[in-house]
Every structure is written in C-alpha cells, then in structure tokens.
Motif scaffolding. Structure first.
Motif, PDB file in Angstrom:
ATOM      1  N   GLY A  68      30.606  51.727  33.264  1.00  0.00           N
ATOM      2  CA  GLY A  68      30.571  50.710  32.233  1.00  0.00           C
ATOM      3  C   GLY A  68      31.502  49.563  32.531  1.00  0.00           C
ATOM      4  O   GLY A  68      31.754  49.192  33.673  1.00  0.00           O
ATOM      5  N   ARG A  69      32.059  49.010  31.450  1.00  0.00           N
ATOM      6  CA  ARG A  69      32.871  47.806  31.562  1.00  0.00           C
ATOM      7  C   ARG A  69      34.086  48.010  32.455  1.00  0.00           C
ATOM      8  O   ARG A  69      34.455  47.133  33.226  1.00  0.00           O
ATOM      9  CB  ARG A  69      33.306  47.356  30.163  1.00  0.00           C
ATOM     10  N   ASP A  70      34.756  49.173  32.353  1.00  0.00           N
ATOM     11  CA  ASP A  70      35.943  49.409  33.169  1.00  0.00           C
ATOM     12  C   ASP A  70      35.622  49.308  34.648  1.00  0.00           C
ATOM     13  O   ASP A  70      36.402  48.757  35.425  1.00  0.00           O
ATOM     14  CB  ASP A  70      36.532  50.788  32.854  1.00  0.00           C
ATOM     15  N   HIS A  71      34.455  49.855  35.051  1.00  0.00           N
ATOM     16  CA  HIS A  71      34.056  49.771  36.453  1.00  0.00           C
ATOM     17  C   HIS A  71      33.881  48.323  36.867  1.00  0.00           C
ATOM     18  O   HIS A  71      34.330  47.908  37.938  1.00  0.00           O
ATOM     19  CB  HIS A  71      32.744  50.539  36.660  1.00  0.00           C
ATOM     20  N   ARG A  72      33.203  47.560  36.037  1.00  0.00           N
ATOM     21  CA  ARG A  72      32.965  46.156  36.387  1.00  0.00           C
ATOM     22  C   ARG A  72      34.269  45.374  36.487  1.00  0.00           C
ATOM     23  O   ARG A  72      34.418  44.495  37.334  1.00  0.00           O
ATOM     24  CB  ARG A  72      32.022  45.520  35.361  1.00  0.00           C
ATOM     25  N   GLN A  73      35.230  45.700  35.628  1.00  0.00           N
ATOM     26  CA  GLN A  73      36.520  45.022  35.678  1.00  0.00           C
ATOM     27  C   GLN A  73      37.242  45.320  36.980  1.00  0.00           C
ATOM     28  O   GLN A  73      37.877  44.437  37.575  1.00  0.00           O
ATOM     29  CB  GLN A  73      37.372  45.437  34.480  1.00  0.00           C
ATOM     30  N   VAL A  74      37.146  46.568  37.439  1.00  0.00           N
ATOM     31  CA  VAL A  74      37.775  46.929  38.715  1.00  0.00           C
ATOM     32  C   VAL A  74      37.108  46.175  39.858  1.00  0.00           C
ATOM     33  O   VAL A  74      37.783  45.648  40.759  1.00  0.00           O
ATOM     34  CB  VAL A  74      37.696  48.450  38.944  1.00  0.00           C
ATOM     35  N   VAL A  75      35.781  46.106  39.820  1.00  0.00           N
ATOM     36  CA  VAL A  75      35.055  45.393  40.875  1.00  0.00           C
ATOM     37  C   VAL A  75      35.413  43.916  40.865  1.00  0.00           C
ATOM     38  O   VAL A  75      35.614  43.297  41.925  1.00  0.00           O
ATOM     39  CB  VAL A  75      33.539  45.594  40.702  1.00  0.00           C
ATOM     40  N   GLU A  76      35.512  43.327  39.668  1.00  0.00           N
ATOM     41  CA  GLU A  76      35.872  41.913  39.578  1.00  0.00           C
ATOM     42  C   GLU A  76      37.295  41.676  40.064  1.00  0.00           C
ATOM     43  O   GLU A  76      37.594  40.640  40.672  1.00  0.00           O
ATOM     44  CB  GLU A  76      35.699  41.426  38.141  1.00  0.00           C
ATOM     45  N   ALA A  77      38.191  42.624  39.806  1.00  0.00           N
ATOM     46  CA  ALA A  77      39.564  42.495  40.297  1.00  0.00           C
ATOM     47  C   ALA A  77      39.585  42.524  41.824  1.00  0.00           C
ATOM     48  O   ALA A  77      40.332  41.772  42.470  1.00  0.00           O
ATOM     49  CB  ALA A  77      40.433  43.619  39.728  1.00  0.00           C
ATOM     50  N   PHE A  78      38.742  43.378  42.404  1.00  0.00           N
ATOM     51  CA  PHE A  78      38.637  43.440  43.861  1.00  0.00           C
ATOM     52  C   PHE A  78      38.122  42.112  44.414  1.00  0.00           C
ATOM     53  O   PHE A  78      38.658  41.578  45.389  1.00  0.00           O
ATOM     54  CB  PHE A  78      37.697  44.568  44.260  1.00  0.00           C
ATOM     55  N   ARG A  79      37.091  41.571  43.782  1.00  0.00           N
ATOM     56  CA  ARG A  79      36.507  40.307  44.253  1.00  0.00           C
ATOM     57  C   ARG A  79      37.533  39.182  44.174  1.00  0.00           C
ATOM     58  O   ARG A  79      37.655  38.376  45.103  1.00  0.00           O
ATOM     59  CB  ARG A  79      35.279  39.967  43.417  1.00  0.00           C
ATOM     60  N   ALA A  80      38.273  39.116  43.058  1.00  0.00           N
ATOM     61  CA  ALA A  80      39.267  38.059  42.900  1.00  0.00           C
ATOM     62  C   ALA A  80      40.345  38.165  43.968  1.00  0.00           C
ATOM     63  O   ALA A  80      40.783  37.153  44.537  1.00  0.00           O
ATOM     64  CB  ALA A  80      39.892  38.139  41.510  1.00  0.00           C
ATOM     65  N   ALA A  81      40.764  39.399  44.263  1.00  0.00           N
ATOM     66  CA  ALA A  81      41.792  39.593  45.293  1.00  0.00           C
ATOM     67  C   ALA A  81      41.260  39.214  46.669  1.00  0.00           C
ATOM     68  O   ALA A  81      41.983  38.622  47.484  1.00  0.00           O
ATOM     69  CB  ALA A  81      42.262  41.048  45.279  1.00  0.00           C
ATOM     70  N   ALA A  82      39.979  39.544  46.937  1.00  0.00           N
ATOM     71  CA  ALA A  82      39.391  39.196  48.235  1.00  0.00           C
ATOM     72  C   ALA A  82      39.271  37.685  48.382  1.00  0.00           C
ATOM     73  O   ALA A  82      39.589  37.120  49.439  1.00  0.00           O
ATOM     74  CB  ALA A  82      38.024  39.866  48.375  1.00  0.00           C
ATOM     75  N   LEU A  83      38.814  37.016  47.323  1.00  0.00           N
ATOM     76  CA  LEU A  83      38.672  35.561  47.371  1.00  0.00           C
ATOM     77  C   LEU A  83      40.024  34.878  47.546  1.00  0.00           C
ATOM     78  O   LEU A  83      40.130  33.859  48.228  1.00  0.00           O
ATOM     79  CB  LEU A  83      38.002  35.067  46.089  1.00  0.00           C
ATOM     80  N   GLY A  84      41.062  35.436  46.907  1.00  0.00           N
ATOM     81  CA  GLY A  84      42.388  34.827  46.995  1.00  0.00           C
ATOM     82  C   GLY A  84      43.194  35.269  48.196  1.00  0.00           C
ATOM     83  O   GLY A  84      44.310  34.801  48.400  1.00  0.00           O
ATOM     84  N   GLY A  85      42.615  36.207  48.978  1.00  0.00           N
ATOM     85  CA  GLY A  85      43.344  36.706  50.135  1.00  0.00           C
ATOM     86  C   GLY A  85      44.621  37.435  49.745  1.00  0.00           C
ATOM     87  O   GLY A  85      45.592  37.454  50.495  1.00  0.00           O
ATOM     88  N   ASP A  86      44.627  38.066  48.555  1.00  0.00           N
ATOM     89  CA  ASP A  86      45.817  38.752  48.039  1.00  0.00           C
ATOM     90  C   ASP A  86      45.798  40.198  48.515  1.00  0.00           C
ATOM     91  O   ASP A  86      45.191  41.078  47.890  1.00  0.00           O
ATOM     92  CB  ASP A  86      45.831  38.683  46.510  1.00  0.00           C
ATOM     93  N   PHE A  87      46.500  40.454  49.610  1.00  0.00           N
ATOM     94  CA  PHE A  87      46.485  41.778  50.237  1.00  0.00           C
ATOM     95  C   PHE A  87      47.071  42.833  49.303  1.00  0.00           C
ATOM     96  O   PHE A  87      46.526  43.938  49.179  1.00  0.00           O
ATOM     97  CB  PHE A  87      47.261  41.741  51.551  1.00  0.00           C
ATOM     98  N   ASP A  88      48.185  42.517  48.655  1.00  0.00           N
ATOM     99  CA  ASP A  88      48.823  43.483  47.753  1.00  0.00           C
ATOM    100  C   ASP A  88      47.911  43.824  46.576  1.00  0.00           C
ATOM    101  O   ASP A  88      47.830  44.990  46.154  1.00  0.00           O
ATOM    102  CB  ASP A  88      50.152  42.938  47.238  1.00  0.00           C
ATOM    103  N   ALA A  89      47.217  42.834  46.039  1.00  0.00           N
ATOM    104  CA  ALA A  89      46.302  43.092  44.929  1.00  0.00           C
ATOM    105  C   ALA A  89      45.132  43.962  45.369  1.00  0.00           C
ATOM    106  O   ALA A  89      44.660  44.815  44.612  1.00  0.00           O
ATOM    107  CB  ALA A  89      45.787  41.776  44.356  1.00  0.00           C
ATOM    108  N   LEU A  90      44.683  43.769  46.590  1.00  0.00           N
ATOM    109  CA  LEU A  90      43.614  44.605  47.120  1.00  0.00           C
ATOM    110  C   LEU A  90      44.070  46.059  47.210  1.00  0.00           C
ATOM    111  O   LEU A  90      43.331  46.977  46.846  1.00  0.00           O
ATOM    112  CB  LEU A  90      43.176  44.106  48.499  1.00  0.00           C
TER     113      LEU A  90
END
Length: 291
Positions: free
Chosen positions: A174-196
């Motif tokens: 559900g929503r929690d899964h999508r939030q995790v996926v979106e957090a991954f995408r944001a970290a990948a787009l921003g090149g944030d290694f620690d966030a990944l």
C-alpha cells in the motif's frame, strides 16, 4: 508444446487443463513452468492405468502438486537458477483508481502480488497453503505429496497461513510501500548515497534483465552505487504496479516499453529491485497512458 492425442482420456484431461495450469502457476509463480508441469502431468496420465484412478481431478491435482513441489525444492537447492525466472511474466497496472473495465486486470495484479508473499515461504509451506487455502485440496492428499501425515500437512498449512497474514498486515502493498519507493527515487535523482543506504536493506538484491542476460548485484553499498548510475533515467519513469508491487515504467515515444522496475519492500526497506530492459521480456507490456 507437445500436441495431446485425441481420445476419451484426452477429453477428460483437457477439461482439467486450465485448473491444473492455475494450480501450478500459483505454486511456482511462472506461466512457463506451469505449462511444463501440466504437460508432464499429461504424460504421466498417459502412462497410467485409468482403472486405478478413482478421482481423476484429485489424481491430477496431486500429480501437479508433486511435480511443482519437486521444482520448488530444486530452486531452493540452486537459487541461482531462479534469477532469470523471477517475475518473468510482467503485468503492469496504473496506480490510479481503475476504470470499471480495468477491474479484472487489477484483480489479477493483486493475485500476482500474493506471489511476492509466497516467495517467503518454504516449499512445503507454499505447497500446503496454495493447495488447501486456494484449491481446497484435502490435507490427506497434500500429505501424500509432502510425504507426511494429514495432521502434519495441516500444521504446515497453518504455519504458512500465519506468515501470509503477518506479511499482509505488516508488509502490505500500500501507501507505505510507495513512500519507500519514492524515497529511493528521490535519493537516486539527488545522488544522495547516504539516503539510498537508509532506504535499502543491507542484503538488498538488484536483478537486471538485459538482452545479454541477467546481472545480479548484492548488498546495499553496491546497489546504491548502481542506483546513482540510473538517476538520469529515473526522472522519466512514472509510477505503476509491476506484478502487483510498486514499480515504475518508461516508454519510448512510439509507446513501446523501454524499462520496467519492480521493488519489493519489507519492514520499511527495499529488499529487492528488479529492472527489466530486455525487449523480449517487455513485449507483453503496452502503454496505457500516452501522457
């Protein structure tokens, strides 16, 4: 697939084929493997004395279960053999509320999502759960497949049921899964290694299906490094469900699929990322939204 010769036995088998294919698919999670299992069941029936079979449907279900169980155990013994099989049958569903004529597609996607949960079960648990809870096969017949008593089969199915219910409550798609996926995408787009690293499970697995073969990367550090390499392409994906789990899709200007990414999330972290860029495996996906 080998043609089935005509005759009374053939007619009786063909009347069961669709159900047997569904049983095998629910156990194995692969349409190709399910077809092979059903064909093997037919060959065993052709060699069997029909006078010894009191209940053809039950006999065939038991045979399909036994063949599928042996294949599951083979996968467990050689996990590398399953890399190229995982989610090979892609079903893409938009994340928006479905139109009435899309309800059937979404229902199938939800069924496929259950396969993700079933992957966490042992072969015995998966077989017992699928045969009993989905197809009402008696525990005595399940015990024959497992080489155990009916009571033991019942206990195995009960244990599997608890695991499935726990996963459904705590790791629902559900929503929690999508939030995790979106957090991954944001970290990948921003090149944030620690966030990944924060959003990836330490033992995360990245599987990439390419025209040249399957490439597997294990571990959060290595996967995070690969994710940063894909940050540019990530901007052009849109959210979808891939086989019922959160994912993203990208298409070429002509509407043919370019890439599919599916994520498995457990306990708030991504445990599996499956990227498909092999055109042969993407051919079944069609663009539903030209925007």
């Amino acid at each position: 697939m080998t043609a089935t010769p005509p005759g009374p036995v053939t007619e009786a088998f063909e009347a069961q084929r669709d159900r047997l294919r569904t049983v095998a698919y629910r156990i194995l999670g692969s349409h190709a493997d399910a077809e092979d299992v059903v064909q093997e069941a037919w060959m065993r029936l052709a060699r069997q004395d029909r006078a010894t079979i009191d209940n053809l449907a039950g006999w065939l279900t038991t045979v399909v279960g036994r063949i599928s169980f042996d294949l599951l155990r083979s996968r467990t013994a050689r996990p590398e053999a399953a890399y190229g099989q995982q989610r090979a049958d892609l079903v893409e569903t938009p994340t928006d509320d479905p139109a009435p004529d899309e309800q059937a597609v979404l229902a199938d996607s939800v069924g496929l999502a259950l396969l993700v949960v079933l992957d966490s079960l042992t072969p015995s648990e998966r077989l017992a759960f699928v045969l009993h809870d989905m197809f009402a096969v008696p525990f005595g017949d399940i015990g024959q497949v497992l080489g155990k008593s009916a009571d033991a089969a019942k206990m195995i199915a009960s244990r599997a049921r608890r695991k499935v219910r726990t996963a459904d409550r705590s790791e629902g798609l559900g929503r929690d899964h999508r939030q995790v996926v979106e957090a991954f995408r944001a970290a990948a787009l921003g090149g944030d290694f620690d966030a990944l690293l924060r959003v990836l499970d330490p033992n995360v697995k990245l599987t990439v299906d390419t025209p040249a073969g399957v490439v597997v990367t294990l571990g959060a550090t290595k996967v995070a490094a690969r994710a940063r390499m894909f940050s540019g392409e990530a901007a052009h994906h849109r959210p979808v469900l891939i086989n019922g789990v959160p994912g993203r899709m990208a298409w070429r200007p002509d509407g043919t699929p370019l890439a599919a990414i599916a994520f498995t999330v457990a306990r708030g972290r991504i445990t599996d990322i499956h990227i498909v860029i092999d055109p042969a495996k993407l051919v079944s996906l069609q663009r539903r939204d030209p925007a």
